[in-house]
Design a protein around this motif. Structure first.
Motif, PDB file in Angstrom:
ATOM      1  N   ILE A 158       2.298  -3.274  13.587  1.00 44.51           N
ATOM      2  CA  ILE A 158       1.816  -1.915  13.310  1.00 44.51           C
ATOM      3  C   ILE A 158       2.099  -1.542  11.858  1.00 44.51           C
ATOM      4  O   ILE A 158       1.278  -0.911  11.183  1.00 44.51           O
ATOM      5  N   MET A 159       3.260  -1.950  11.359  1.00 46.09           N
ATOM      6  CA  MET A 159       3.618  -1.644   9.971  1.00 46.09           C
ATOM      7  C   MET A 159       2.630  -2.270   8.993  1.00 46.09           C
ATOM      8  O   MET A 159       2.258  -1.659   7.986  1.00 46.09           O
ATOM      9  N   LEU A 160       2.179  -3.488   9.281  1.00 43.10           N
ATOM     10  CA  LEU A 160       1.221  -4.143   8.391  1.00 43.10           C
ATOM     11  C   LEU A 160      -0.126  -3.429   8.399  1.00 43.10           C
ATOM     12  O   LEU A 160      -0.791  -3.313   7.356  1.00 43.10           O
ATOM     13  N   LYS A 161      -0.543  -2.942   9.570  1.00 47.47           N
ATOM     14  CA  LYS A 161      -1.801  -2.193   9.636  1.00 47.47           C
ATOM     15  C   LYS A 161      -1.694  -0.859   8.907  1.00 47.47           C
ATOM     16  O   LYS A 161      -2.645  -0.414   8.262  1.00 47.47           O
ATOM     17  N   ILE A 162      -0.516  -0.234   8.996  1.00 43.40           N
ATOM     18  CA  ILE A 162      -0.287   1.002   8.251  1.00 43.40           C
ATOM     19  C   ILE A 162      -0.336   0.730   6.746  1.00 43.40           C
ATOM     20  O   ILE A 162      -0.898   1.517   5.962  1.00 43.40           O
ATOM     21  N   LYS A 163       0.227  -0.391   6.342  1.00 44.47           N
ATOM     22  CA  LYS A 163       0.212  -0.747   4.925  1.00 44.47           C
ATOM     23  C   LYS A 163      -1.220  -0.905   4.423  1.00 44.47           C
ATOM     24  O   LYS A 163      -1.554  -0.455   3.307  1.00 44.47           O
ATOM     25  N   GLU A 164      -2.073  -1.525   5.217  1.00 42.96           N
ATOM     26  CA  GLU A 164      -3.480  -1.689   4.836  1.00 42.96           C
ATOM     27  C   GLU A 164      -4.171  -0.344   4.671  1.00 42.96           C
ATOM     28  O   GLU A 164      -4.931  -0.132   3.722  1.00 42.96           O
ATOM     29  N   GLU A 165      -3.914   0.568   5.598  1.00 45.08           N
ATOM     30  CA  GLU A 165      -4.558   1.886   5.536  1.00 45.08           C
ATOM     31  C   GLU A 165      -4.043   2.685   4.341  1.00 45.08           C
ATOM     32  O   GLU A 165      -4.810   3.373   3.666  1.00 45.08           O
ATOM     33  N   VAL A 166      -2.737   2.592   4.057  1.00 39.87           N
ATOM     34  CA  VAL A 166      -2.181   3.289   2.885  1.00 39.87           C
ATOM     35  C   VAL A 166      -2.810   2.753   1.603  1.00 39.87           C
ATOM     36  O   VAL A 166      -3.192   3.521   0.706  1.00 39.87           O
ATOM     37  N   LYS A 167      -2.948   1.447   1.509  1.00 38.53           N
ATOM     38  CA  LYS A 167      -3.565   0.835   0.316  1.00 38.53           C
ATOM     39  C   LYS A 167      -5.020   1.272   0.175  1.00 38.53           C
ATOM     40  O   LYS A 167      -5.492   1.568  -0.939  1.00 38.53           O
ATOM     41  N   LYS A 168      -5.736   1.333   1.301  1.00 39.58           N
ATOM     42  CA  LYS A 168      -7.141   1.736   1.259  1.00 39.58           C
ATOM     43  C   LYS A 168      -7.275   3.175   0.746  1.00 39.58           C
ATOM     44  O   LYS A 168      -8.115   3.467  -0.109  1.00 39.58           O
ATOM     45  N   GLN A 169      -6.420   4.065   1.238  1.00 39.66           N
ATOM     46  CA  GLN A 169      -6.491   5.456   0.806  1.00 39.66           C
ATOM     47  C   GLN A 169      -5.976   5.630  -0.622  1.00 39.66           C
ATOM     48  O   GLN A 169      -6.486   6.476  -1.376  1.00 39.66           O
ATOM     49  N   PHE A 170      -5.004   4.811  -1.008  1.00 36.83           N
ATOM     50  CA  PHE A 170      -4.492   4.880  -2.385  1.00 36.83           C
ATOM     51  C   PHE A 170      -5.568   4.425  -3.370  1.00 36.83           C
ATOM     52  O   PHE A 170      -5.774   5.069  -4.422  1.00 36.83           O
ATOM     53  N   ASP A 171      -6.256   3.329  -3.038  1.00 33.95           N
ATOM     54  CA  ASP A 171      -7.322   2.833  -3.909  1.00 33.95           C
ATOM     55  C   ASP A 171      -8.488   3.811  -3.999  1.00 33.95           C
ATOM     56  O   ASP A 171      -9.201   3.852  -5.012  1.00 33.95           O
ATOM     57  N   ALA A 172      -8.710   4.588  -2.922  1.00 34.37           N
ATOM     58  CA  ALA A 172      -9.808   5.562  -2.921  1.00 34.37           C
ATOM     59  C   ALA A 172      -9.452   6.835  -3.682  1.00 34.37           C
ATOM     60  O   ALA A 172     -10.314   7.690  -3.888  1.00 34.37           O
ATOM     61  N   GLY A 173      -8.195   6.963  -4.112  1.00 37.26           N
ATOM     62  CA  GLY A 173      -7.788   8.139  -4.864  1.00 37.26           C
ATOM     63  C   GLY A 173      -7.291   9.286  -4.009  1.00 37.26           C
ATOM     64  O   GLY A 173      -7.137  10.408  -4.500  1.00 37.26           O
TER      65      GLY A 173
END
Length: 327
Positions: A158-173
């Motif tokens: 679950i932590m790895l999936k959260i990391k992916e979502e955080v990165k996606k939102q961070f890259d989107a600004g």
């Protein structure tokens, strides 16, 4: 029908015995005899039962009679409508129902291609509303102290999936890294049917400390009633609508959440904040006040364009798309 003559007897002197034959499922009718109408049987009077079957339609109001007839009809499952994929450009397609008349569908294709710039397929394509139109604030009551939640344990997958979502939102600004924030909340992972995880944030402490915005939301039943008499509808859902509204710079750090890879706060309005729905509805009223309750209906991030004729529907959509392009 036989009823008691002269009212009910005194308390304790009235009994009714029912005998039932369980083997045959029938009542014991022994001792029951027909009597002429109007005769007295000690304390009882025999009367004729009214014919409710014949008088039912006469006594019922037209609306109630219509509801009864509709209830008697068999409700069949609605067939799934066939759809057609239409490419606006490479990698960007929309779906349109095939039951639309050929001429109307062709005009709709041309309209969608003309306004393809107002549609988005990813976070990167999504613009932000001007802060002169709307911005989300997070006022805090003076008697409320900031709360810093400690990092909660999660399963490694679950932590790895959260990391992916955080990165996606961070890259989107949507996000920025923050330090020394007074307010800190935890992430709450919500599993999806497709195996992914929806990233929510536990803003309960922040909600308790923030006063309520009393900007009203429309009554859904009124919106539904106002669609009566229209023949064509287009249903639209704003893509990550809340994230199109920016947070006020002074309130960004109040949305801070904690992860194993650092603490981040939102630069745009996230889901789950108190008064987010009121802020979004206020923005929609500002943008579409001249069209609401006429050509379109708006409930937060859901919109319905309606018309009485096919030709009129294309013009309504054009007017709506021009308004969206403007902002």
């Amino acid at each position: 029908m036989i009823h008691l003559k002269g009212g009910l007897p005194e308390k304790g002197s009235f009994y009714i015995n029912a005998v039932h034959n369980e083997e045959f499922g029938q009542g014991n009718l022994e001792g029951i005899r027909p009597y002429e109408l109007g005769i007295s049987l000690k304390n009882w009077v025999a009367e004729e039962l009214p014919d409710f079957e014949d008088e039912r339609d006469c006594d019922m109001s037209p609306d109630l009679l219509r509801m009864v007839k509709q209830e008697e009809k068999q409700i069949l499952p609605r067939k799934k409508e066939a759809i057609e994929n239409v490419a606006l450009e490479e990698g960007k397609a929309v779906k349109i129902g095939t039951h639309i008349a050929k001429e109307t569908r062709q005009r709709l294709f041309e309209l969608l291609r003309e306004f393809k710039d107002i549609f988005v397929w990813s976070y990167q394509d999504m613009p932000r509303l001007n802060t002169d139109i709307v911005v989300h604030r997070l006022p805090i009551r003076q008697d409320c102290k900031p709360v810093q939640q400690k990092l909660r344990r999660m399963r490694p997958d679950i932590m790895l999936k959260i990391k992916e979502e955080v990165k996606k939102q961070f890259d989107a600004g949507f996000l920025q890294e923050v330090k020394y924030s007074e307010w800190v909340a935890n992430i709450v992972p919500i599993p999806k049917k497709d195996g992914n995880v929806r990233m929510c944030v536990d803003y309960r402490d922040l909600k308790k400390a923030s006063p309520k915005d009393n900007f009203p939301l429309p009554h859904i039943d009124t919106l539904v009633d106002n669609t009566a008499g229209y023949s064509l509808f287009s249903f639209m859902d704003c893509f990550s609508g809340y994230n199109q509204i920016k947070m006020h710079p002074e309130d960004m750090d109040k949305t801070t959440f904690i992860t194993l890879w650092g603490t981040f706060c939102y630069k745009v309005m996230p889901f789950g904040l108190k008064n987010a729905g009121a802020t979004y509805q206020r923005a929609m009223v500002t943008l579409f006040h001249g069209m609401m309750h006429k050509e379109i209906k708006v409930y937060v991030d859901d919109m319905i364009a309606k018309s009485r004729t096919k030709k009129e529907h294309i013009e309504v959509l054009r007017k709506l798309f021009l308004r969206l392009r403007k902002f």
